[in-house]
Design a protein around this motif. Sequence first.
Motif, PDB file in Angstrom:
ATOM      1  N   TRP A  13      14.747   8.965   8.375  1.00  0.00           N
ATOM      2  CA  TRP A  13      15.404   7.731   7.958  1.00  0.00           C
ATOM      3  C   TRP A  13      16.781   8.057   7.377  1.00  0.00           C
ATOM      4  O   TRP A  13      16.968   9.086   6.740  1.00  0.00           O
ATOM      5  CB  TRP A  13      14.585   7.038   6.873  1.00  0.00           C
ATOM      6  N   ASP A  14      17.747   7.156   7.572  1.00  0.00           N
ATOM      7  CA  ASP A  14      19.053   7.292   6.920  1.00  0.00           C
ATOM      8  C   ASP A  14      18.883   7.079   5.424  1.00  0.00           C
ATOM      9  O   ASP A  14      18.052   6.284   4.989  1.00  0.00           O
ATOM     10  CB  ASP A  14      20.053   6.266   7.474  1.00  0.00           C
ATOM     11  N   LEU A  17      18.900   3.472   3.771  1.00  0.00           N
ATOM     12  CA  LEU A  17      17.788   2.549   3.995  1.00  0.00           C
ATOM     13  C   LEU A  17      16.772   2.681   2.871  1.00  0.00           C
ATOM     14  O   LEU A  17      16.441   3.782   2.439  1.00  0.00           O
ATOM     15  CB  LEU A  17      17.119   2.840   5.336  1.00  0.00           C
ATOM     16  N   ARG A  20      11.302   1.693   3.285  1.00  0.00           N
ATOM     17  CA  ARG A  20      11.121   2.061   4.690  1.00  0.00           C
ATOM     18  C   ARG A  20       9.644   2.106   5.059  1.00  0.00           C
ATOM     19  O   ARG A  20       8.815   2.598   4.299  1.00  0.00           O
ATOM     20  CB  ARG A  20      11.765   3.423   4.932  1.00  0.00           C
ATOM     21  N   SER A  22       7.161   2.387   8.894  1.00  0.00           N
ATOM     22  CA  SER A  22       6.975   2.350  10.345  1.00  0.00           C
ATOM     23  C   SER A  22       5.492   2.308  10.646  1.00  0.00           C
ATOM     24  O   SER A  22       4.682   2.909   9.933  1.00  0.00           O
ATOM     25  CB  SER A  22       7.575   3.593  11.015  1.00  0.00           C
ATOM     26  N   ASN A  61       9.305  -1.244  12.722  1.00  0.00           N
ATOM     27  CA  ASN A  61      10.043  -0.579  11.647  1.00  0.00           C
ATOM     28  C   ASN A  61      10.524  -1.656  10.684  1.00  0.00           C
ATOM     29  O   ASN A  61      11.097  -2.658  11.114  1.00  0.00           O
ATOM     30  CB  ASN A  61      11.267   0.175  12.182  1.00  0.00           C
ATOM     31  N   PHE A  63      12.713  -2.091   6.938  1.00  0.00           N
ATOM     32  CA  PHE A  63      13.560  -1.402   5.964  1.00  0.00           C
ATOM     33  C   PHE A  63      14.513  -2.416   5.352  1.00  0.00           C
ATOM     34  O   PHE A  63      14.596  -3.562   5.800  1.00  0.00           O
ATOM     35  CB  PHE A  63      14.336  -0.254   6.623  1.00  0.00           C
TER      36      PHE A  63
END
Length: 126
Positions: A13-14, A17, A20, A22, A61, A63
């Motif tokens: 992940w960045d 974000l 989060r 998924s 996903n 976020f």
Amino acid sequence: MRADDLTLTAVPWDSELHDRHSQINTYSLTIPFAIVQPLGSDFKLTAGAKACFNIHAKVYNRFSIDDVDYTESFGNLHQRVVTPEIFGALTWEGIGVYVNYAPCGLIKSGKGPDLKSITIGLAIAY
């Protein structure tokens, strides 16, 4: 999870974000083949195999960026049409524990991560 070039890929992940999450949802029709062995008057041992016909799989996903929530989803994951599973349960007067093992990955080879699963839970029999 990301679907680049029709291949499911797990990527980090960045850092920008937050919150989060998924998940992969699968929808399947299952045909179990089981043997039940009574153990005394109240215990039962169940063991068997299942054929899972996977009809759909989808990735979600979720976020947030700067307090704005986002959701993205995609399907067409190249899931295997049929996957085998092995299961067992030990029950006492209809309540017990079960174990389920899926030795084959859900996603076809070369089209995503090789995910195998083991599940342990509460069994309620009638």
